[in-house]
Design an enzyme around this catalytic site. Structure first.
Site, PDB file in Angstrom:
ATOM      1  N   GLU A  89       0.346   3.559   1.923  1.00  0.00           N
ATOM      2  CA  GLU A  89       0.529   3.934   3.329  1.00  0.00           C
ATOM      3  C   GLU A  89       1.961   3.641   3.797  1.00  0.00           C
ATOM      4  OE1 GLU A  89      -1.567   5.357   5.927  1.00  0.00           O
ATOM      5  OE2 GLU A  89      -2.436   6.116   4.081  1.00  0.00           O
ATOM      6  N   TYR A  98      -1.328   0.390  10.889  1.00  0.00           N
ATOM      7  CA  TYR A  98      -1.619  -0.291   9.621  1.00  0.00           C
ATOM      8  C   TYR A  98      -0.397  -0.240   8.694  1.00  0.00           C
ATOM      9  CZ  TYR A  98      -3.523  -0.882   4.869  1.00  0.00           C
ATOM     10  OH  TYR A  98      -3.748  -1.285   3.575  1.00  0.00           O
ATOM     11  N   LYS A 148       1.922  -3.354   7.447  1.00  0.00           N
ATOM     12  CA  LYS A 148       2.059  -3.635   6.008  1.00  0.00           C
ATOM     13  C   LYS A 148       3.525  -3.582   5.559  1.00  0.00           C
ATOM     14  CE  LYS A 148      -2.102  -4.330   4.032  1.00  0.00           C
ATOM     15  NZ  LYS A 148      -2.426  -5.372   3.042  1.00  0.00           N
ATOM     16  N   THR A 163       0.802  -1.226   0.000  1.00  0.00           N
ATOM     17  CA  THR A 163       0.000   0.000   0.000  1.00  0.00           C
ATOM     18  C   THR A 163       0.835   1.277   0.000  1.00  0.00           C
ATOM     19  OG1 THR A 163      -1.399   1.326   1.495  1.00  0.00           O
ATOM     20  CG2 THR A 163      -0.158  -0.426   2.517  1.00  0.00           C
TER      21      THR A 163
END
Ligand code: NAP
Ligand code: F7E
Length: 359
Positions: free
Chosen positions: A138, A160, A164, A136
């Site tokens: 992110e 998160y 990840k 991602t």
């Protein structure tokens, strides 16, 4: 016939990917979690409507109960299915929620990924099964470079993002250690009419439809200045597949190369239902006013702020465009907003018709 296994098949991306692979002639297996309530709505175009969840209309589509945190379950499913392609889309995918549930997010998004890779290795499937990991934007978090590309250093800003990061590196490590075809798609935000209702775009499209039909008075949001590179989920699942068809296992950034504020998304969504929004005030006092009536339709509620925010994300899709022939601008931002608002207008109308039947 190629066989694919999708974890997270009941989610936004999983459902589109399942449809895409079935159309390509794959035998598709999906992992669903046991739930006390119905969780297969997004699969209804594939499942037999009349016997939703019970009978499958598509002979090439198979569902299995499972959970990526359950190591023995993952190994058993992998040994039974022995997929040619495995798409690991399962995740606790909500960034704000990850601050409330950091440990759980790590278990699913980090350890869950390891469980998948270990199953491939333990079962001797390293030469057979290609693994796609749902990485991602992110990961870039507090961005170190604009736009972000495959070589941009990571700086995650949420539990998160940090979970990840583990998923990203363990995938790369298994590729290098065991010569596996294990790759990361670093996908920037992608949305659709199937997007979860608490992500900002869907929250806005649904609110615009409800406000237009008199079912909701106001929409409360967090950071209106946040900038995102928003694409259409249906276009992005094609790229997941292309990444696994590439001759070499490599990681790819998938993005449109354009970014917009949350405020812009609000303006466009309300425009589609015939409402012009005018902004007044600053910070937590900012309001979105219906220009025609003077009603306050949007306000700011600090409860939607995050302890650490990702201010802006902008991806550079050059590698995917050049090596995979993928078109990052197939669906424009304006078209994406239109698709989502139109679908939610229909959904709200339908809910109202159903409600009237029982009045
Ligand atoms: P989503 O709609 O939230 O779907 C997540 C899926 O994971 C759901 O099917 C969910 O099942 C399943 N799941 C959650 N925990 C699980 C577990 N422990 N075991 C097995 N399945 C589990 O997410 P999405 O937007 O489709 O995103 C797909 C993937 O891409 C995720 O990994 C996400 O983190 C990543 N990603 C998304 C975006 C984006 O903008 N959408 C961008 C980059 C990366 P239930 O239906 O039972 O909850
Ligand atoms: O927030 C701001 C919020 O929750 C977008 C996931 O798919 O994409 C997604 O993560 C922005 C943020 O998505 C509200 O602060 C303002 O800056 O829609 P979101 P996200 O956090 O970008 C990435 C790529 C993933 O990988 C994730 O899985 O919008 N924002 N007001 C708000 N956000 C929400 N949810 N709700 C608001 O009221």
């Amino acid at each position: 016939m190629k066989r694919a296994l999708i974890t997270g098949v009941t989610g936004q991306d999983g459902s589109y990917l399942a449809e895409f692979l079935l159309e390509k002639g794959y035998e598709v297996h999906g992992v669903i979690r046991r739930s006390s309530s119905y969780n297969q709505e997004r699969l209804e175009d594939i499942l037999d409507d009349e016997a939703a969840g019970a009978l499958l209309s598509n002979q090439n589509f198979h569902l299995h109960y499972g959970d990526v945190t359950d190591t023995s379950n993952v190994i058993r499913l992998m040994s039974e299915i022995r997929p040619d392609e495995l798409y690991n889309l399962a995740a606790q995918s909500h960034v704000r929620v990850s601050f409330d549930m950091p440990g759980y997010t790590l278990d699913v998004d980090g350890k869950g990924t390891l469980n998948i890779l270990e199953a491939v290795r333990i079962l001797g499937l390293t030469d057979k099964t290609k693994v796609y990991q749902a990485s991602t934007s992110e990961l870039y978090g507090k961005v170190q470079e604009v736009p972000q590309k495959e070589t941009t250093p990571f700086y995650p800003r949420s539990p998160y993002g940090v979970a990840k990061i583990y998923g990203f590196w363990i995938t790369k490590n298994y590729r290098e250690s065991y010569n596996m075809f294990a790759v990361n798609g670093i996908l920037f935000n992608h949305e659709s009419e199937r997007r979860g209702e608490t992500f900002v775009t869907r929250k806005i499209s649904l609110a615009a439809a409800r406000i237009a039909q008199g079912k909701q008075k106001k929409l409360s949001l967090g950071n209106l200045d946040s900038l995102r590179d928003w694409g259409y989920a249906k276009d992005y699942v094609e790229c997941m597949w292309l990444i696994l068809q590439h001759d070499k296992p490599e990681d790819f950034v998938i993005a449109t190369g354009e970014m917009h504020t949350v405020r812009e998304f609000v303006e466009l969504a309300f425009n589609h239902v015939g409402i012009e929004i005018e902004w007044t005030g600053k910070g937590v006092d900012e309001r979105g006013i219906n220009k025609a009536t003077g009603d306050v339709l949007v306000d700011v509620d600090p409860k939607f702020f995050r302890p650490t925010e990702v201010d802006q994300l902008l991806g550079d899709p050059t590698k995917a465009r050049t090596l995979l022939g993928w078109n990052p601008t197939k669906t424009s931002f304006e078209e994406l907003v239109r698709i989502m608002v139109q679908a939610d207008m229909k959904k709200v109308e339908k809910e109202e018709r159903v409600k009237k039947m029982f009045d």
